[in-house]
Design a protein around this motif. Structure first.
Motif, PDB file in Angstrom:
ATOM      1  N   ALA A 176       8.516   2.117 -15.777  1.00  0.00           N
ATOM      2  CA  ALA A 176       8.945   3.065 -14.755  1.00  0.00           C
ATOM      3  C   ALA A 176       7.894   4.163 -14.634  1.00  0.00           C
ATOM      4  CB  ALA A 176      10.289   3.670 -15.149  1.00  0.00           C
ATOM      5  N   GLY A 177       7.469   4.430 -13.420  1.00  0.00           N
ATOM      6  CA  GLY A 177       6.569   5.560 -13.154  1.00  0.00           C
ATOM      7  C   GLY A 177       7.418   6.792 -12.952  1.00  0.00           C
ATOM      8  N   VAL A 178       7.078   7.863 -13.682  1.00  0.00           N
ATOM      9  CA  VAL A 178       7.937   9.049 -13.608  1.00  0.00           C
ATOM     10  C   VAL A 178       7.153  10.312 -13.250  1.00  0.00           C
ATOM     11  CG1 VAL A 178       9.768   8.147 -15.099  1.00  0.00           C
ATOM     12  CG2 VAL A 178       7.788   9.254 -16.139  1.00  0.00           C
ATOM     13  N   GLY A 179       6.052  10.154 -12.526  1.00  0.00           N
ATOM     14  CA  GLY A 179       5.277  11.314 -12.106  1.00  0.00           C
ATOM     15  C   GLY A 179       3.888  10.876 -11.690  1.00  0.00           C
ATOM     16  N   GLU A 180       3.094  11.847 -11.210  1.00  0.00           N
ATOM     17  CA  GLU A 180       1.766  11.484 -10.705  1.00  0.00           C
ATOM     18  C   GLU A 180       0.709  11.394 -11.792  1.00  0.00           C
ATOM     19  OE1 GLU A 180       0.494  12.821  -6.865  1.00  0.00           O
ATOM     20  OE2 GLU A 180       2.337  13.981  -6.645  1.00  0.00           O
ATOM     21  N   GLY A 181       0.922  12.062 -12.902  1.00  0.00           N
ATOM     22  CA  GLY A 181      -0.080  12.087 -13.975  1.00  0.00           C
ATOM     23  C   GLY A 181      -0.241  10.729 -14.639  1.00  0.00           C
ATOM     24  N   GLN A 237       0.846  -1.196   0.000  1.00  0.00           N
ATOM     25  CA  GLN A 237       0.000   0.000   0.000  1.00  0.00           C
ATOM     26  C   GLN A 237       0.885   1.251   0.000  1.00  0.00           C
ATOM     27  OE1 GLN A 237      -3.079  -0.381   2.985  1.00  0.00           O
ATOM     28  NE2 GLN A 237      -3.143   1.836   3.239  1.00  0.00           N
ATOM     29  N   GLY A 238       0.514   2.198  -0.842  1.00  0.00           N
ATOM     30  CA  GLY A 238       1.290   3.440  -0.893  1.00  0.00           C
ATOM     31  C   GLY A 238       2.430   3.383  -1.894  1.00  0.00           C
ATOM     32  N   GLY A 239       2.668   2.208  -2.439  1.00  0.00           N
ATOM     33  CA  GLY A 239       3.788   2.044  -3.371  1.00  0.00           C
ATOM     34  C   GLY A 239       3.499   2.604  -4.752  1.00  0.00           C
ATOM     35  N   GLY A 240       2.220   2.848  -5.042  1.00  0.00           N
ATOM     36  CA  GLY A 240       1.873   3.390  -6.358  1.00  0.00           C
ATOM     37  C   GLY A 240       1.132   2.383  -7.227  1.00  0.00           C
ATOM     38  N   LYS A 241       0.557   1.377  -6.593  1.00  0.00           N
ATOM     39  CA  LYS A 241      -0.091   0.296  -7.358  1.00  0.00           C
ATOM     40  C   LYS A 241      -1.328   0.768  -8.113  1.00  0.00           C
ATOM     41  CE  LYS A 241      -1.148  -2.981  -4.693  1.00  0.00           C
ATOM     42  NZ  LYS A 241      -2.402  -2.351  -4.332  1.00  0.00           N
ATOM     43  N   THR A 242      -2.201   1.493  -7.425  1.00  0.00           N
ATOM     44  CA  THR A 242      -3.439   1.933  -8.070  1.00  0.00           C
ATOM     45  C   THR A 242      -3.138   2.909  -9.208  1.00  0.00           C
ATOM     46  OG1 THR A 242      -4.661   1.580  -6.031  1.00  0.00           O
ATOM     47  CG2 THR A 242      -5.675   3.053  -7.637  1.00  0.00           C
ATOM     48  N   THR A 243      -2.256   3.846  -8.935  1.00  0.00           N
ATOM     49  CA  THR A 243      -1.880   4.812  -9.970  1.00  0.00           C
ATOM     50  C   THR A 243      -1.243   4.103 -11.168  1.00  0.00           C
ATOM     51  OG1 THR A 243      -1.313   6.290  -8.147  1.00  0.00           O
ATOM     52  CG2 THR A 243      -0.643   6.997 -10.330  1.00  0.00           C
ATOM     53  N   SER A 244      -0.346   3.165 -10.879  1.00  0.00           N
ATOM     54  CA  SER A 244       0.332   2.455 -11.970  1.00  0.00           C
ATOM     55  C   SER A 244      -0.650   1.614 -12.773  1.00  0.00           C
ATOM     56  CB  SER A 244       1.442   1.558 -11.414  1.00  0.00           C
ATOM     57  OG  SER A 244       2.388   2.316 -10.711  1.00  0.00           O
ATOM     58  N   ASP A 249     -12.758   3.490  -4.824  1.00  0.00           N
ATOM     59  CA  ASP A 249     -13.184   4.800  -5.360  1.00  0.00           C
ATOM     60  C   ASP A 249     -12.053   5.468  -6.125  1.00  0.00           C
ATOM     61  OD1 ASP A 249     -15.667   4.513  -4.316  1.00  0.00           O
ATOM     62  OD2 ASP A 249     -15.244   5.647  -2.477  1.00  0.00           O
ATOM     63  N   GLN A 250     -10.853   5.375  -5.570  1.00  0.00           N
ATOM     64  CA  GLN A 250      -9.691   5.998  -6.230  1.00  0.00           C
ATOM     65  C   GLN A 250      -9.511   5.406  -7.625  1.00  0.00           C
ATOM     66  OE1 GLN A 250      -5.969   5.040  -4.307  1.00  0.00           O
ATOM     67  NE2 GLN A 250      -4.759   6.297  -5.718  1.00  0.00           N
ATOM     68  N   LEU A 251      -9.639   4.089  -7.731  1.00  0.00           N
ATOM     69  CA  LEU A 251      -9.441   3.449  -9.037  1.00  0.00           C
ATOM     70  C   LEU A 251     -10.575   3.838  -9.995  1.00  0.00           C
ATOM     71  CD1 LEU A 251      -7.479   1.555 -10.559  1.00  0.00           C
ATOM     72  CD2 LEU A 251      -9.067  -0.303 -10.085  1.00  0.00           C
ATOM     73  N   SER A 266       7.886   2.496  -9.498  1.00  0.00           N
ATOM     74  CA  SER A 266       7.155   3.767  -9.429  1.00  0.00           C
ATOM     75  C   SER A 266       8.028   4.843  -8.794  1.00  0.00           C
ATOM     76  CB  SER A 266       5.871   3.593  -8.613  1.00  0.00           C
ATOM     77  OG  SER A 266       6.205   3.366  -7.266  1.00  0.00           O
ATOM     78  N   LYS A 267       7.645   6.070  -9.006  1.00  0.00           N
ATOM     79  CA  LYS A 267       8.290   7.243  -8.385  1.00  0.00           C
ATOM     80  C   LYS A 267       9.777   7.339  -8.727  1.00  0.00           C
ATOM     81  CE  LYS A 267       5.050   6.413  -4.655  1.00  0.00           C
ATOM     82  NZ  LYS A 267       4.712   6.463  -3.251  1.00  0.00           N
ATOM     83  N   LEU A 268      10.108   6.880  -9.909  1.00  0.00           N
ATOM     84  CA  LEU A 268      11.508   6.965 -10.339  1.00  0.00           C
ATOM     85  C   LEU A 268      11.908   8.434 -10.507  1.00  0.00           C
ATOM     86  CD1 LEU A 268      13.678   4.887 -10.854  1.00  0.00           C
ATOM     87  CD2 LEU A 268      13.110   4.908 -13.252  1.00  0.00           C
ATOM     88  N   ASP A 269      10.907   9.289 -10.703  1.00  0.00           N
ATOM     89  CA  ASP A 269      11.190  10.730 -10.812  1.00  0.00           C
ATOM     90  C   ASP A 269      11.787  11.279  -9.518  1.00  0.00           C
ATOM     91  OD1 ASP A 269       8.469   9.903 -10.155  1.00  0.00           O
ATOM     92  OD2 ASP A 269       8.008  12.025  -9.851  1.00  0.00           O
ATOM     93  N   GLY A 270      11.542  10.599  -8.402  1.00  0.00           N
ATOM     94  CA  GLY A 270      12.063  11.120  -7.136  1.00  0.00           C
ATOM     95  C   GLY A 270      13.305  10.388  -6.655  1.00  0.00           C
TER      96      GLY A 270
HETATM   97  P1  GDP Z   1      -1.145   2.254  -3.779  1.00  0.00           P
HETATM   98  O1  GDP Z   1      -1.563   2.348  -2.341  1.00  0.00           O
HETATM   99  O2  GDP Z   1       0.005   1.327  -3.956  1.00  0.00           O
HETATM  100  O3  GDP Z   1      -2.270   1.941  -4.699  1.00  0.00           O
HETATM  101  O4  GDP Z   1      -0.539   3.683  -4.140  1.00  0.00           O
HETATM  102  P2  GDP Z   1      -1.164   4.883  -5.007  1.00  0.00           P
HETATM  103  O5  GDP Z   1      -1.313   4.499  -6.421  1.00  0.00           O
HETATM  104  O6  GDP Z   1      -2.372   5.385  -4.314  1.00  0.00           O
HETATM  105  O7  GDP Z   1       0.024   5.926  -4.937  1.00  0.00           O
HETATM  106  C1  GDP Z   1       0.481   6.492  -3.718  1.00  0.00           C
HETATM  107  C2  GDP Z   1       0.970   7.915  -3.991  1.00  0.00           C
HETATM  108  O8  GDP Z   1       2.109   7.876  -4.842  1.00  0.00           O
HETATM  109  C3  GDP Z   1      -0.054   8.765  -4.719  1.00  0.00           C
HETATM  110  O9  GDP Z   1      -0.035  10.057  -4.146  1.00  0.00           O
HETATM  111  C4  GDP Z   1       0.439   8.792  -6.162  1.00  0.00           C
HETATM  112  O10 GDP Z   1       0.063   9.972  -6.826  1.00  0.00           O
HETATM  113  C5  GDP Z   1       1.919   8.726  -5.954  1.00  0.00           C
HETATM  114  N1  GDP Z   1       2.614   8.133  -7.122  1.00  0.00           N
HETATM  115  C6  GDP Z   1       2.367   6.949  -7.714  1.00  0.00           C
HETATM  116  N2  GDP Z   1       3.218   6.735  -8.746  1.00  0.00           N
HETATM  117  C7  GDP Z   1       4.033   7.810  -8.804  1.00  0.00           C
HETATM  118  C8  GDP Z   1       5.159   8.189  -9.634  1.00  0.00           C
HETATM  119  O11 GDP Z   1       5.597   7.470 -10.554  1.00  0.00           O
HETATM  120  N3  GDP Z   1       5.750   9.394  -9.364  1.00  0.00           N
HETATM  121  C9  GDP Z   1       5.308  10.200  -8.363  1.00  0.00           C
HETATM  122  N4  GDP Z   1       5.954  11.347  -8.158  1.00  0.00           N
HETATM  123  N5  GDP Z   1       4.271   9.883  -7.560  1.00  0.00           N
HETATM  124  C10 GDP Z   1       3.641   8.706  -7.762  1.00  0.00           C
END
Ligand code: GDP
Length: 295
Positions: A272-277, A109-116, A144-146, A247-251
């Motif tokens: 590679a995830g490189v941002g929030e968009g 959780q928080g790793g970026g799974k839903t966003t990815s 809801d987020q998804l 994910s979050k390779l931009d950081g």
């Molecule tokens: P989940 O709990 O694993 O599903 O994580 P989320 O998809 O909700 O992502 C957690 C946070 O990381 C959110 O605020 C996303 O916007 C952010 N995030 C996800 N992927 C990336 C990424 O590649 N780059 C950046 N900068 N933020 C990201």
């Protein structure tokens, strides 16, 4: 993104170039500096040891030291070994010749799974008809987020009923829906936890057995450094991961996570995830990544 490591390596190579002819001791000294730079970039110790050894074997040879431009030869060897450790070629989703292709997204959780998941579905929608399936039955907020992200990505969404308790039953309903709506890729956003736990793994295991997915993609936060390696090993040992989304390779200014995960688990980084968009995802290209690291 790899600025610090890149700068360090550049300065090591420019030091070598400044010397003209190189002795074995010059190369050994450069190797010590490369080793330190990689360790400080948070690359796992074992990985660094192995990498430096491979470079040493190739760079200390007479053909390198006696070549016309030895420093350039040494940097080429370092570049090749870094690229090799990241795997060859660039790889996307393994699309099944027999639709639908099933992709399980797993991770903490928080790793970026839903966003990815949403980013991938959006990317796939250029050539396929994907559907996002929300599988976290404990966290309505995650569902809801998804749903919101699916709307933004313009792709189909499938979520649990209010009373749903079985993720396998949900997956099967999603498959039936997909069959009648010409959906050819299903991306399952599974439930994560804050840490690796048995209940989560058992649920993922059951899903895997029921779905027999084509891909199990582990989403790992690049910013988590060495922890990325532990997470990758835990998921891979239990589930047999087919690829990693970093994910979050931009950081990730230090740039160690990609190297560490790859070298230690042998699981290829695919994206590679490189941002929030939702467009901020790239197909991972080991050679390009090595170029970024090497400058
Ligand atoms: P989940 O709990 O694993 O599903 O994580 P989320 O998809 O909700 O992502 C957690 C946070 O990381 C959110 O605020 C996303 O916007 C952010 N995030 C996800 N992927 C990336 C990424 O590649 N780059 C950046 N900068 N933020 C990201």
């Amino acid at each position: 993104m790899f600025d610090s490591l890149k700068e360090r390596l550049e300065s090591i190579f420019s030091g070598l170039r400044g010397r003209g002819k190189l002795t074995e001791e010059d190369v050994q000294q450069a190797l010590r500096e490369i080793r330190r730079a990689l360790l400080e970039a948070d690359v796992n110790y074992k990985v660094v040891k192995d990498l430096v050894e491979k470079i040493r074997v190739r760079a200390v040879g007479a053909d390198v030291l006696e070549s016309i431009m030895p420093a350039r030869q040494v940097s080429a060897v370092v570049y090749e070994e870094i690229a090799r450790i990241m795997g060859e070629g660039s790889r996307g989703i393994d699309i099944s010749p027999q639709p639908p292709t099933l992709v399980m997204m797993v991770g903490l959780q928080g790793g970026g799974k839903t966003t990815s998941s949403a980013k991938l579905a959006k990317k796939l929608s250029k050539s396929h008809k994907p559907m996002l399936v929300a599988c976290d039955l404990r966290r309505p907020a995650a569902v809801d987020q998804l749903r919101v992200l699916a709307g933004q990505a313009g792709v189909a969404f499938f979520g649990p009923e209010a009373s749903e308790t079985d993720v396998v039953a949900l997956s099967q309903r999603a498959l039936a829906y997909a069959a009648s709506h010409l959906i050819d890729v299903l991306v399952f956003d599974t439930a994560g936890r804050l840490a690796v736990d048995e209940e989560m793994m058992a649920e993922l295991d059951r899903m895997k057995a029921a779905l027999d997915p084509h891909e199990i993609l582990l989403v790992v936060d690049a910013m988590s450094g060495q922890e990325a390696l532990n997470v990758a090993e835990a998921f891979n040992n239990r589930l047999g991961v087919t690829g990693v989304v970093l994910s979050k390779l931009d950081g990730d200014a230090r740039g160690g996570a990609a190297l560490a995960v790859l070298a230690a688990t042998g699981v290829p980084v695919k994206f590679a995830g490189v941002g929030e968009g939702l467009d901020a995802i790239e197909q991972f290209d080991p050679r390009r990544m090595a170029e970024r690291i090497m400058g």
